[in-house]
Structures are given as C-alpha cells and as structure tokens.
Write a protein that holds these residues in place. Structure first.
Motif, PDB file in Angstrom:
ATOM      1  N   LEU A 109      -1.643  -0.944  -2.729  1.00  0.00           N
ATOM      2  CA  LEU A 109      -0.998  -0.447  -1.514  1.00  0.00           C
ATOM      3  C   LEU A 109      -1.144   1.065  -1.415  1.00  0.00           C
ATOM      4  O   LEU A 109      -1.127   1.768  -2.426  1.00  0.00           O
ATOM      5  CB  LEU A 109       0.487  -0.820  -1.518  1.00  0.00           C
ATOM      6  N   GLY A 110      -1.258   1.558  -0.192  1.00  0.00           N
ATOM      7  CA  GLY A 110      -1.329   2.994   0.023  1.00  0.00           C
ATOM      8  C   GLY A 110      -2.448   3.616  -0.792  1.00  0.00           C
ATOM      9  O   GLY A 110      -3.613   3.228  -0.693  1.00  0.00           O
ATOM     10  N   GLY A 111      -2.100   4.591  -1.625  1.00  0.00           N
ATOM     11  CA  GLY A 111      -3.087   5.240  -2.470  1.00  0.00           C
ATOM     12  C   GLY A 111      -3.801   4.278  -3.397  1.00  0.00           C
ATOM     13  O   GLY A 111      -4.968   4.479  -3.744  1.00  0.00           O
ATOM     14  N   GLY A 112      -3.121   3.207  -3.790  1.00  0.00           N
ATOM     15  CA  GLY A 112      -3.763   2.193  -4.621  1.00  0.00           C
ATOM     16  C   GLY A 112      -4.868   1.466  -3.880  1.00  0.00           C
ATOM     17  O   GLY A 112      -5.923   1.155  -4.447  1.00  0.00           O
ATOM     18  N   PHE A 113      -4.646   1.189  -2.593  1.00  0.00           N
ATOM     19  CA  PHE A 113      -5.675   0.577  -1.752  1.00  0.00           C
ATOM     20  C   PHE A 113      -6.814   1.570  -1.542  1.00  0.00           C
ATOM     21  O   PHE A 113      -7.995   1.212  -1.575  1.00  0.00           O
ATOM     22  CB  PHE A 113      -5.051   0.151  -0.422  1.00  0.00           C
ATOM     23  N   GLU A 114      -6.475   2.846  -1.351  1.00  0.00           N
ATOM     24  CA  GLU A 114      -7.509   3.863  -1.194  1.00  0.00           C
ATOM     25  C   GLU A 114      -8.357   3.983  -2.454  1.00  0.00           C
ATOM     26  O   GLU A 114      -9.589   4.138  -2.381  1.00  0.00           O
ATOM     27  CB  GLU A 114      -6.873   5.210  -0.847  1.00  0.00           C
ATOM     28  N   LEU A 115      -7.720   3.892  -3.615  1.00  0.00           N
ATOM     29  CA  LEU A 115      -8.462   3.954  -4.868  1.00  0.00           C
ATOM     30  C   LEU A 115      -9.398   2.758  -4.995  1.00  0.00           C
ATOM     31  O   LEU A 115     -10.556   2.902  -5.404  1.00  0.00           O
ATOM     32  CB  LEU A 115      -7.489   3.991  -6.043  1.00  0.00           C
ATOM     33  N   ALA A 116      -8.921   1.582  -4.629  1.00  0.00           N
ATOM     34  CA  ALA A 116      -9.780   0.388  -4.674  1.00  0.00           C
ATOM     35  C   ALA A 116     -10.960   0.533  -3.721  1.00  0.00           C
ATOM     36  O   ALA A 116     -12.101   0.214  -4.067  1.00  0.00           O
ATOM     37  CB  ALA A 116      -8.961  -0.855  -4.326  1.00  0.00           C
ATOM     38  N   LEU A 117     -10.702   1.025  -2.504  1.00  0.00           N
ATOM     39  CA  LEU A 117     -11.778   1.205  -1.520  1.00  0.00           C
ATOM     40  C   LEU A 117     -12.779   2.275  -1.941  1.00  0.00           C
ATOM     41  O   LEU A 117     -13.925   2.268  -1.492  1.00  0.00           O
ATOM     42  CB  LEU A 117     -11.190   1.558  -0.150  1.00  0.00           C
ATOM     43  N   ALA A 118     -12.365   3.196  -2.805  1.00  0.00           N
ATOM     44  CA  ALA A 118     -13.272   4.226  -3.307  1.00  0.00           C
ATOM     45  C   ALA A 118     -14.221   3.673  -4.365  1.00  0.00           C
ATOM     46  O   ALA A 118     -15.212   4.335  -4.702  1.00  0.00           O
ATOM     47  CB  ALA A 118     -12.478   5.399  -3.876  1.00  0.00           C
ATOM     48  N   CYS A 119     -13.919   2.479  -4.885  1.00  0.00           N
ATOM     49  CA  CYS A 119     -14.819   1.840  -5.846  1.00  0.00           C
ATOM     50  C   CYS A 119     -15.969   1.174  -5.087  1.00  0.00           C
ATOM     51  O   CYS A 119     -15.900   0.958  -3.879  1.00  0.00           O
ATOM     52  CB  CYS A 119     -14.055   0.811  -6.678  1.00  0.00           C
ATOM     53  N   ASP A 120     -17.021   0.835  -5.808  1.00  0.00           N
ATOM     54  CA  ASP A 120     -18.209   0.287  -5.162  1.00  0.00           C
ATOM     55  C   ASP A 120     -18.069  -1.196  -4.847  1.00  0.00           C
ATOM     56  O   ASP A 120     -18.530  -1.669  -3.809  1.00  0.00           O
ATOM     57  CB  ASP A 120     -19.434   0.511  -6.058  1.00  0.00           C
ATOM     58  N   LEU A 121     -17.460  -1.947  -5.751  1.00  0.00           N
ATOM     59  CA  LEU A 121     -17.223  -3.373  -5.557  1.00  0.00           C
ATOM     60  C   LEU A 121     -15.763  -3.663  -5.870  1.00  0.00           C
ATOM     61  O   LEU A 121     -15.157  -2.995  -6.706  1.00  0.00           O
ATOM     62  CB  LEU A 121     -18.111  -4.211  -6.483  1.00  0.00           C
ATOM     63  N   LEU A 122     -15.197  -4.684  -5.189  1.00  0.00           N
ATOM     64  CA  LEU A 122     -13.804  -5.063  -5.413  1.00  0.00           C
ATOM     65  C   LEU A 122     -13.732  -6.550  -5.698  1.00  0.00           C
ATOM     66  O   LEU A 122     -14.122  -7.373  -4.863  1.00  0.00           O
ATOM     67  CB  LEU A 122     -12.935  -4.758  -4.179  1.00  0.00           C
ATOM     68  N   PHE A 123     -13.249  -6.907  -6.887  1.00  0.00           N
ATOM     69  CA  PHE A 123     -12.928  -8.281  -7.233  1.00  0.00           C
ATOM     70  C   PHE A 123     -11.406  -8.364  -7.267  1.00  0.00           C
ATOM     71  O   PHE A 123     -10.749  -7.487  -7.823  1.00  0.00           O
ATOM     72  CB  PHE A 123     -13.497  -8.659  -8.600  1.00  0.00           C
ATOM     73  N   ALA A 124     -10.846  -9.413  -6.685  1.00  0.00           N
ATOM     74  CA  ALA A 124      -9.388  -9.484  -6.555  1.00  0.00           C
ATOM     75  C   ALA A 124      -8.838 -10.801  -7.052  1.00  0.00           C
ATOM     76  O   ALA A 124      -9.456 -11.862  -6.893  1.00  0.00           O
ATOM     77  CB  ALA A 124      -8.974  -9.275  -5.103  1.00  0.00           C
ATOM     78  N   SER A 125      -7.657 -10.728  -7.629  1.00  0.00           N
ATOM     79  CA  SER A 125      -6.901 -11.915  -8.004  1.00  0.00           C
ATOM     80  C   SER A 125      -6.447 -12.655  -6.745  1.00  0.00           C
ATOM     81  O   SER A 125      -6.257 -12.052  -5.683  1.00  0.00           O
ATOM     82  CB  SER A 125      -5.680 -11.494  -8.825  1.00  0.00           C
ATOM     83  N   GLU A 126      -6.268 -13.956  -6.874  1.00  0.00           N
ATOM     84  CA  GLU A 126      -5.755 -14.763  -5.751  1.00  0.00           C
ATOM     85  C   GLU A 126      -4.395 -14.271  -5.282  1.00  0.00           C
ATOM     86  O   GLU A 126      -4.014 -14.500  -4.125  1.00  0.00           O
ATOM     87  CB  GLU A 126      -5.648 -16.226  -6.178  1.00  0.00           C
ATOM     88  N   THR A 127      -3.662 -13.598  -6.142  1.00  0.00           N
ATOM     89  CA  THR A 127      -2.320 -13.123  -5.794  1.00  0.00           C
ATOM     90  C   THR A 127      -2.302 -11.663  -5.345  1.00  0.00           C
ATOM     91  O   THR A 127      -1.233 -11.105  -5.097  1.00  0.00           O
ATOM     92  CB  THR A 127      -1.385 -13.285  -7.004  1.00  0.00           C
ATOM     93  N   ALA A 128      -3.461 -11.029  -5.246  1.00  0.00           N
ATOM     94  CA  ALA A 128      -3.516  -9.623  -4.853  1.00  0.00           C
ATOM     95  C   ALA A 128      -3.055  -9.441  -3.406  1.00  0.00           C
ATOM     96  O   ALA A 128      -3.235 -10.318  -2.559  1.00  0.00           O
ATOM     97  CB  ALA A 128      -4.936  -9.089  -5.017  1.00  0.00           C
ATOM     98  N   LYS A 129      -2.451  -8.286  -3.130  1.00  0.00           N
ATOM     99  CA  LYS A 129      -2.018  -7.917  -1.784  1.00  0.00           C
ATOM    100  C   LYS A 129      -2.514  -6.506  -1.480  1.00  0.00           C
ATOM    101  O   LYS A 129      -2.444  -5.620  -2.340  1.00  0.00           O
ATOM    102  CB  LYS A 129      -0.484  -7.947  -1.669  1.00  0.00           C
ATOM    103  N   PHE A 130      -2.979  -6.313  -0.257  1.00  0.00           N
ATOM    104  CA  PHE A 130      -3.526  -5.027   0.163  1.00  0.00           C
ATOM    105  C   PHE A 130      -2.801  -4.528   1.402  1.00  0.00           C
ATOM    106  O   PHE A 130      -2.434  -5.319   2.278  1.00  0.00           O
ATOM    107  CB  PHE A 130      -5.015  -5.174   0.504  1.00  0.00           C
ATOM    108  N   GLY A 131      -2.609  -3.209   1.495  1.00  0.00           N
ATOM    109  CA  GLY A 131      -1.978  -2.678   2.695  1.00  0.00           C
ATOM    110  C   GLY A 131      -1.795  -1.179   2.646  1.00  0.00           C
ATOM    111  O   GLY A 131      -1.904  -0.552   1.585  1.00  0.00           O
ATOM    112  N   PHE A 132      -1.502  -0.619   3.823  1.00  0.00           N
ATOM    113  CA  PHE A 132      -1.197   0.802   3.959  1.00  0.00           C
ATOM    114  C   PHE A 132       0.199   0.939   4.572  1.00  0.00           C
ATOM    115  O   PHE A 132       0.345   0.924   5.797  1.00  0.00           O
ATOM    116  CB  PHE A 132      -2.236   1.507   4.847  1.00  0.00           C
TER     117      PHE A 132
END
Length: 258
Positions: free
Chosen positions: A107-130
């Motif tokens: 979330l927030g800066g955490g989502f921005e950090l993930a988007l700054a990575c080249d690839l994103l693999f996520a758990s089925e329980t992951a949540k994203f947002g700003f």
C-alpha cells in the motif's frame, strides 16, 4: 544472512534476497529502511556473483505504506530541502533484474516500491492500493506515473482517487503483476524464476532491461534505433560467442557476463 537495522539480506547462489524486516509496523517504509534497500540494491548491482535481486517482506505485509509518524509534522519547505525521494530515484539506475515477491499488503509507498521493481509476483492474499488521499496527500514516489503507464489513465485515477485496495487477481488482470501464487509457494517460485534468469547471459539481460524501459518514453522509431545499437553491442561480448557456439555444439552455454 546479513542483517541491517530494518532489513535482512541473503545470498542464494546467483540471487540476492532482500527481506524488509519491520513486521511490527507491517514493514512501513521509513527513510532509514529506504536507504538500506537502495544501498543493498546497489551493492548487489556491483557484485559480479549476483545476477538477479529478489525483494520481499517479513510478516503479513510486503510494505503497508510510508511511516506516517515520520512525516506528520513536516512542512513543504522542509520536505523540499530534505529531498527524501532522491534515494528512490537511485532504484531506476539499478541494471540487474529486480523481482518483487509481494506477500501481503503493498500500500502507498509499498505499492510504489513494488512498481519500481521489474517484475512482480504476488501471493493470492496480496492487496494493492494507494490510500494517500485518505490522509490528505497523494503518492509521491512514482505512484501516479508508474500506475498510469501500467494500467492506463482511467484505472489509475479510480484507484488513487478512491484509495481502495484491489486483490492480486485484479492486479493481474490490469497487468500490474506477473503471477499470482499460493502464499506458501510465493518465495519458492519467485526464487526459482530468478534462478532461471540468472542462468541467462548477464549482459543481454542488462541491455534487454534498458531497452524495454526506453520503450516506455520514446517513439517506436527511436526505440528501435536504441534497440538496434544494443543488439549490435552484444556482438562485442564473450557471452555472444559462447552462446552461439554452445547452440551449434548442442550444449548448455556457460555465460560469464563479459
């Protein structure tokens, strides 16, 4: 495993694994943690034995946003002089692949950090947002820019204006992430994929990353000229000779990144 103040780092063969380690605050990103992340990215980028970087979080979250207590009393001039996003800008200069394994809230800066990575693999329980709009502010470390480029204007505005979270499945549908994986297999499968990339020719991987990011900002014609130069450049490498020789000899190539 080496530990800094707020993260753990570990070498797994040619893969450098970084774990955000403030689980008591859902890995909220304070300035010290960002500094440690960038410092470790750059360390692994210089390390000839590391070919791929994997970033994940300890506990229930990847990173549940910025550390609000750290920012609550700041003023505009102080923020400008602090220039806290300078460390974030250094992430874009990392040449090696960075894969985020998003294990919970991003979330927030955490989502921005993930988007700054080249690839994103996520758990089925992951949540994203700003959720920044709920605090009277907005994303400041690239969220409005990277989300818009990835998901388009209308979806970006919907997410950032509403502050609502989306599921990993929705993030996959919007092309924000690469894969949705069972929680217990997330890190294992991410490391396995990182291992596959680590077997490829490092110079080719580096110039592929550079060329793909260039495509986001320039015309197709300019991008193709840039791509062509990088293609030609690889013919000056030992890896190109090894890769093509191995193909003709029907054996597995041994790439050295030279």
């Amino acid at each position: 495993m080496d530990n800094l103040l707020f993260l753990e780092k570990e070498r797994k063969g040619p893969v450098g694994l970084i774990r955000l380690n403030r689980p008591n605050v859902l890995n909220a990103l304070n300035r010290q943690l960002i500094s440690e992340i960038v410092q470790t990215f750059e360390e692994y980028d210089r390390d000839e034995e590391i070919r791929v970087i994997v970033l994940t979080g300890n506990g229930r979250a990847f990173a549940a946003g910025a550390d609000i207590e750290e920012m609550a009393d700041e003023d505009a001039v102080g923020m400008e002089l602090l220039n806290q996003f300078a460390d974030w800008d250094r992430i874009t200069a990392v040449k090696k692949p960075i894969i985020a394994a998003v294990n919970g809230f991003a979330l927030g800066g955490g989502f921005e950090l993930a988007l700054a990575c080249d690839l994103l693999f996520a758990s089925e329980t992951a949540k994203f947002g700003f959720p920044e709009v709920n605090l009277g502010v907005m994303p400041g470390a690239g969220g409005t820019q990277r989300l818009t480029k990835a998901a388009g204007k209308t979806k970006a505005l919907e997410m950032i204006w509403s502050g609502e979270m989306i599921s990993a499945e929705e993030a996959l549908r919007l092309n924000l992430i690469n894969r949705v994986i069972a929680p217990e297999l997330l890190l294992e499968e991410t490391l396995a994929f990182a291992g596959k990339i680590a077997e490829k020719a490092p110079l080719a991987v580096r110039l592929i990353k550079e060329s793909v990011y260039k495509a986001l900002d320039i015309s197709i014609y300019e991008g193709m000229q840039f791509e062509r130069k990088n293609f030609y450049l690889l013919f000056a490498s030992e890896d190109q000779k090894e890769g093509m020789q191995a193909f003709m000899e029907k054996r597995k190539p041994v790439f050295k990144g030279k």
